[in-house]
Design a protein around this motif. Structure first.
Motif, PDB file in Angstrom:
ATOM      1  N   GLY A  57     -12.448 128.780  38.015  1.00  0.00           N
ATOM      2  CA  GLY A  57     -11.539 128.109  37.091  1.00  0.00           C
ATOM      3  C   GLY A  57     -10.550 127.195  37.769  1.00  0.00           C
ATOM      4  N   ILE A  58     -10.086 127.565  38.962  1.00  0.00           N
ATOM      5  CA  ILE A  58      -9.093 126.720  39.642  1.00  0.00           C
ATOM      6  C   ILE A  58      -9.740 125.420  40.115  1.00  0.00           C
ATOM      7  N   SER A  59     -11.021 125.475  40.484  1.00  0.00           N
ATOM      8  CA  SER A  59     -11.696 124.269  40.964  1.00  0.00           C
ATOM      9  C   SER A  59     -12.272 123.429  39.831  1.00  0.00           C
ATOM     10  N   GLN A  60     -12.419 124.030  38.676  1.00  0.00           N
ATOM     11  CA  GLN A  60     -12.917 123.276  37.521  1.00  0.00           C
ATOM     12  C   GLN A  60     -11.990 122.098  37.224  1.00  0.00           C
ATOM     13  N   GLU A  61     -10.697 122.296  37.479  1.00  0.00           N
ATOM     14  CA  GLU A  61      -9.717 121.236  37.234  1.00  0.00           C
ATOM     15  C   GLU A  61      -9.814 120.106  38.262  1.00  0.00           C
ATOM     16  N   SER A  62     -10.632 120.324  39.297  1.00  0.00           N
ATOM     17  CA  SER A  62     -10.913 119.256  40.265  1.00  0.00           C
ATOM     18  C   SER A  62     -12.274 118.616  39.994  1.00  0.00           C
ATOM     19  N   GLY A  63     -12.872 118.979  38.853  1.00  0.00           N
ATOM     20  CA  GLY A  63     -14.136 118.376  38.460  1.00  0.00           C
ATOM     21  C   GLY A  63     -15.370 119.111  38.945  1.00  0.00           C
ATOM     22  N   ILE A  64     -15.193 120.349  39.428  1.00  0.00           N
ATOM     23  CA  ILE A  64     -16.335 121.139  39.878  1.00  0.00           C
ATOM     24  C   ILE A  64     -16.707 122.107  38.766  1.00  0.00           C
TER      25      ILE A  64
ATOM     26  N   ASN B  50      -6.453 120.097  43.304  1.00  0.00           N
ATOM     27  CA  ASN B  50      -5.548 119.782  42.195  1.00  0.00           C
ATOM     28  C   ASN B  50      -4.187 120.443  42.422  1.00  0.00           C
ATOM     29  N   GLN B  51      -3.316 120.336  41.441  1.00  0.00           N
ATOM     30  CA  GLN B  51      -1.949 120.858  41.595  1.00  0.00           C
ATOM     31  C   GLN B  51      -1.928 122.371  41.796  1.00  0.00           C
ATOM     32  N   GLY B  52      -2.944 123.056  41.308  1.00  0.00           N
ATOM     33  CA  GLY B  52      -3.022 124.500  41.529  1.00  0.00           C
ATOM     34  C   GLY B  52      -3.257 124.827  42.985  1.00  0.00           C
ATOM     35  N   HIS B  53      -4.243 124.186  43.591  1.00  0.00           N
ATOM     36  CA  HIS B  53      -4.503 124.385  45.027  1.00  0.00           C
ATOM     37  C   HIS B  53      -3.275 124.016  45.861  1.00  0.00           C
ATOM     38  N   LYS B  54      -2.669 122.885  45.515  1.00  0.00           N
ATOM     39  CA  LYS B  54      -1.524 122.398  46.297  1.00  0.00           C
ATOM     40  C   LYS B  54      -0.330 123.332  46.200  1.00  0.00           C
ATOM     41  N   ALA B  55      -0.142 123.920  45.021  1.00  0.00           N
ATOM     42  CA  ALA B  55       0.989 124.842  44.834  1.00  0.00           C
ATOM     43  C   ALA B  55       0.819 126.091  45.702  1.00  0.00           C
ATOM     44  N   ILE B  56      -0.402 126.603  45.768  1.00  0.00           N
ATOM     45  CA  ILE B  56      -0.656 127.780  46.602  1.00  0.00           C
ATOM     46  C   ILE B  56      -0.353 127.463  48.064  1.00  0.00           C
TER      47      ILE B  56
ATOM     48  N   TYR C  50     -28.310 122.460  45.875  1.00  0.00           N
ATOM     49  CA  TYR C  50     -27.148 122.593  46.760  1.00  0.00           C
ATOM     50  C   TYR C  50     -26.713 121.258  47.341  1.00  0.00           C
ATOM     51  N   ASN C  51     -27.667 120.368  47.612  1.00  0.00           N
ATOM     52  CA  ASN C  51     -27.283 119.033  48.084  1.00  0.00           C
ATOM     53  C   ASN C  51     -26.466 118.301  47.027  1.00  0.00           C
ATOM     54  N   GLU C  52     -26.877 118.433  45.774  1.00  0.00           N
ATOM     55  CA  GLU C  52     -26.140 117.792  44.686  1.00  0.00           C
ATOM     56  C   GLU C  52     -24.759 118.421  44.526  1.00  0.00           C
ATOM     57  N   ARG C  53     -24.710 119.732  44.611  1.00  0.00           N
ATOM     58  CA  ARG C  53     -23.410 120.422  44.528  1.00  0.00           C
ATOM     59  C   ARG C  53     -22.493 119.996  45.672  1.00  0.00           C
ATOM     60  N   ARG C  54     -23.066 119.869  46.866  1.00  0.00           N
ATOM     61  CA  ARG C  54     -22.249 119.508  48.018  1.00  0.00           C
ATOM     62  C   ARG C  54     -21.668 118.115  47.848  1.00  0.00           C
ATOM     63  N   HIS C  55     -22.466 117.173  47.355  1.00  0.00           N
ATOM     64  CA  HIS C  55     -21.953 115.821  47.100  1.00  0.00           C
ATOM     65  C   HIS C  55     -20.795 115.868  46.101  1.00  0.00           C
ATOM     66  N   ASN C  56     -20.967 116.667  45.059  1.00  0.00           N
ATOM     67  CA  ASN C  56     -19.937 116.809  44.030  1.00  0.00           C
ATOM     68  C   ASN C  56     -18.652 117.395  44.616  1.00  0.00           C
ATOM     69  N   ILE C  57     -18.812 118.382  45.469  1.00  0.00           N
ATOM     70  CA  ILE C  57     -17.658 119.059  46.069  1.00  0.00           C
ATOM     71  C   ILE C  57     -16.943 118.160  47.076  1.00  0.00           C
ATOM     72  N   PHE C  58     -17.719 117.437  47.898  1.00  0.00           N
ATOM     73  CA  PHE C  58     -17.101 116.570  48.906  1.00  0.00           C
ATOM     74  C   PHE C  58     -16.303 115.440  48.279  1.00  0.00           C
ATOM     75  N   SER C  59     -16.671 115.044  47.067  1.00  0.00           N
ATOM     76  CA  SER C  59     -15.942 113.961  46.405  1.00  0.00           C
ATOM     77  C   SER C  59     -14.748 114.484  45.600  1.00  0.00           C
ATOM     78  N   ALA C  60     -14.620 115.813  45.517  1.00  0.00           N
ATOM     79  CA  ALA C  60     -13.526 116.405  44.742  1.00  0.00           C
ATOM     80  C   ALA C  60     -12.271 116.556  45.596  1.00  0.00           C
ATOM     81  N   ASN C  61     -11.129 116.490  44.951  1.00  0.00           N
ATOM     82  CA  ASN C  61      -9.845 116.668  45.626  1.00  0.00           C
ATOM     83  C   ASN C  61      -9.125 117.891  45.087  1.00  0.00           C
TER      84      ASN C  61
ATOM     85  N   ASN D 262      -2.753 129.767  30.562  1.00  0.00           N
ATOM     86  CA  ASN D 262      -2.620 128.351  30.891  1.00  0.00           C
ATOM     87  C   ASN D 262      -3.491 128.070  32.102  1.00  0.00           C
ATOM     88  N   THR D 263      -3.601 126.807  32.473  1.00  0.00           N
ATOM     89  CA  THR D 263      -4.379 126.464  33.657  1.00  0.00           C
ATOM     90  C   THR D 263      -3.521 126.628  34.911  1.00  0.00           C
ATOM     91  N   SER D 264      -4.184 126.797  36.035  1.00  0.00           N
ATOM     92  CA  SER D 264      -3.456 126.951  37.293  1.00  0.00           C
ATOM     93  C   SER D 264      -2.715 125.669  37.663  1.00  0.00           C
TER      94      SER D 264
END
Length: 242
Positions: free
Chosen positions: A24-31, A79-85, A66-77, A226-228
């Motif tokens: 759920g926390i990474s979903q907000e980064s488009g994953i 989000n505010q939840g990760h940064k807050a932690i 997995y190659n497709e997932r990796r491309h998706n993940i590498f292009s993700a940043n 609420n969201t992270s």
């Protein structure tokens, strides 16, 4: 501060904070999550692709996924939840126990991260003890080890055991924390869903941050629907105002 108003006095005394994070926390980064509405890949059930049986049945298909997932993940940043932690490390001893394989906690700046289910950037041999990191695509599919055996993503698939050294360390952190915050996980995957129990045995406060109800919502001391990305920056601001 309204979300955390009821527990702000108790939070002040928290020396060690452990986060248990899920998709759920990474979903907000488009994953996309496995179980959400985006949890399908083409016409395949992602939960059925992430098994050792699926891999041996069709390693080429699983590697393509997995190659497709990796491309998706590498292009993700992050989000505010990760940064807050990551920012919270300025104020307390913070450890993240994550079920995610995307590395976004580390990308956000968190220094103490245990990857319970492995990492999308790591590979290992299905036979010998070779393991490494991979940042680019392989020229062959499925890729082969120097020993001639098939390489696989170094992630924990459904039905497999967690890396025992990582899991034992996670239990120690859960046992020692004053506060555990469970973020973006449905708490249905074992054994990660037992971590709040270890924390509770230490009389730690449990906070759940999730837009949806989970298996353990009734056991929490505080539930934030609420969201992270919305809730965690507000949580960090509690410490800034101490």
């Amino acid at each position: 501060m309204k979300m955390f108003e009821s527990i702000k006095d108790q939070v002040k005394n928290a020396k060690k904070i452990v986060f248990v994070t899920g998709a759920g926390i990474s979903q907000e980064s488009g994953i996309p999550t496995f179980r959400g509405k985006d949890g399908l890949w083409r016409n395949y059930d992602a939960m059925k692709l992430a098994t050792i049986d699926a891999f041996y049945d069709d390693p080429k298909l699983v590697w393509e996924w997995y190659n497709e997932r990796r491309h998706n993940i590498f292009s993700a940043n992050p989000n505010q939840g990760h940064k807050a932690i990551a920012e919270l490390e300025k104020f307390a001893d913070v450890v993240s126990l994550t079920q995610n394989i995307d590395g976004l906690h580390q990308k956000a700046g968190s220094t103490k991260v245990l990857e319970l289910h492995g990492s999308i950037v790591k590979i290992k041999c299905t036979v010998c003890d070779f393991s490494d990191e991979i940042m680019t695509d392989f020229t062959e599919n499925p890729p082969l080890c120097k020993c001639g055996s098939i390489l696989r993503p170094d992630v924990v698939w459904f039905g497999e055991s967690l890396p025992q050294d990582v899991w034992q360390e996670a239990i120690i952190h859960a046992n020692q924390c004053d506060l555990m915050i469970i973020v973006g996980t449905s708490l249905v995957v074992s054994p990660a869903n037992t971590l709040p129990i270890y924390a509770k045995q230490n009389n730690a406060m449990l906070i759940e941050i999730n837009p949806e109800n989970t298996e353990m919502s009734s056991e929490m001391d505080l539930v934030i629907r609420n969201t992270s990305a919305n809730a965690l920056p507000e949580f960090v601001s509690l410490f800034k105002n101490l």
